[in-house]
Design a protein around this motif. Structure first.
Motif, mmCIF file in Angstrom:
data_model
loop_
_atom_site.group_PDB
_atom_site.id
_atom_site.type_symbol
_atom_site.label_atom_id
_atom_site.label_comp_id
_atom_site.label_asym_id
_atom_site.label_seq_id
_atom_site.Cartn_x
_atom_site.Cartn_y
_atom_site.Cartn_z
ATOM 1 N N LEU A 10 -3.580 9.427 23.434
ATOM 2 C CA LEU A 10 -2.259 9.155 22.873
ATOM 3 C C LEU A 10 -2.010 7.649 22.902
ATOM 4 N N VAL A 11 -1.604 7.101 21.770
ATOM 5 C CA VAL A 11 -1.346 5.667 21.682
ATOM 6 C C VAL A 11 -0.121 5.446 20.807
ATOM 7 N N GLN A 12 0.606 4.398 21.088
ATOM 8 C CA GLN A 12 1.788 4.071 20.295
ATOM 9 C C GLN A 12 1.381 3.413 18.981
ATOM 10 N N LEU A 84 -3.020 0.979 14.853
ATOM 11 C CA LEU A 84 -2.972 2.408 14.553
ATOM 12 C C LEU A 84 -1.603 2.817 14.024
ATOM 13 N N LYS A 85 -1.634 3.786 13.111
ATOM 14 C CA LYS A 85 -0.435 4.296 12.466
ATOM 15 C C LYS A 85 -0.317 5.794 12.759
ATOM 16 N N THR A 89 -3.312 9.973 13.067
ATOM 17 C CA THR A 89 -3.404 11.107 13.981
ATOM 18 C C THR A 89 -4.314 12.179 13.401
ATOM 19 N N ALA A 90 -5.336 12.555 14.157
ATOM 20 C CA ALA A 90 -6.326 13.526 13.682
ATOM 21 C C ALA A 90 -7.335 13.784 14.794
ATOM 22 N N VAL A 120 -1.199 9.277 17.429
ATOM 23 C CA VAL A 120 -0.465 8.016 17.336
ATOM 24 C C VAL A 120 1.012 8.362 17.206
ATOM 25 N N SER A 121 1.750 8.080 18.250
ATOM 26 C CA SER A 121 3.157 8.477 18.277
ATOM 27 C C SER A 121 3.905 7.626 19.285
ATOM 28 N N SER A 122 5.175 7.397 18.975
ATOM 29 C CA SER A 122 6.027 6.672 19.926
ATOM 30 C C SER A 122 6.802 7.650 20.796
#
Length: 122
Positions: A10-12, A84-85, A89-90, A120-122
């Motif tokens: 998981l990354v912002q 990353l955007k 996400t995948a 990729v999520s905040s």
């Protein structure tokens, strides 16, 4: 033949990750390698590819942000993912076992890794 992918997580948005894919049971240096991804509800797509000679190709959506590389001494292919955007996400899969640069045009080889999830999520 075994391809072992790792490095997802998981990354912002705007962050970075590096995926690794370690190969065994194959003469790694002679094969082209690639990274594919599959998002929920979408088809698997080629993200980046690298020939045994080091020629690379990228999907338009990741050009300038992702870099594929290989270390033949370690039988490993990498995918450095920057900026990353959420749409990145995948589940990411490494692929190999093909030659003559065909992977650059999207032809996959017979060997697949188990997939590593990138979110990729905040």
């Amino acid at each position: 033949v075994q391809l072992q992918a790792s490095g997802g997580g998981l990354v912002q948005p705007g962050g970075s990750l590096r995926l690794s894919c370690a190969a065994s049971g194959m003469i790694f240096s002679i094969f082209d390698m690639g990274w594919y991804r599959q998002a929920p509800g979408k088809q698997r797509e080629l993200v980046a590819a690298i020939t045994n000679g080091g020629t690379t190709n990228y999907a338009d959506s990741v050009k300038g942000r992702f870099t594929i590389s290989r270390d033949n001494a370690k039988n490993t292919v990498y995918l450095q993912m920057n900026s990353l955007k959420p749409e990145d996400t995948a589940v990411y899969y490494c692929n190999g076992g093909i030659t003559r640069g065909r992977i650059l045009a999207g032809t996959s080889g017979p060997y697949w890794g188990q997939g590593t999830l990138v979110t990729v999520s905040s």
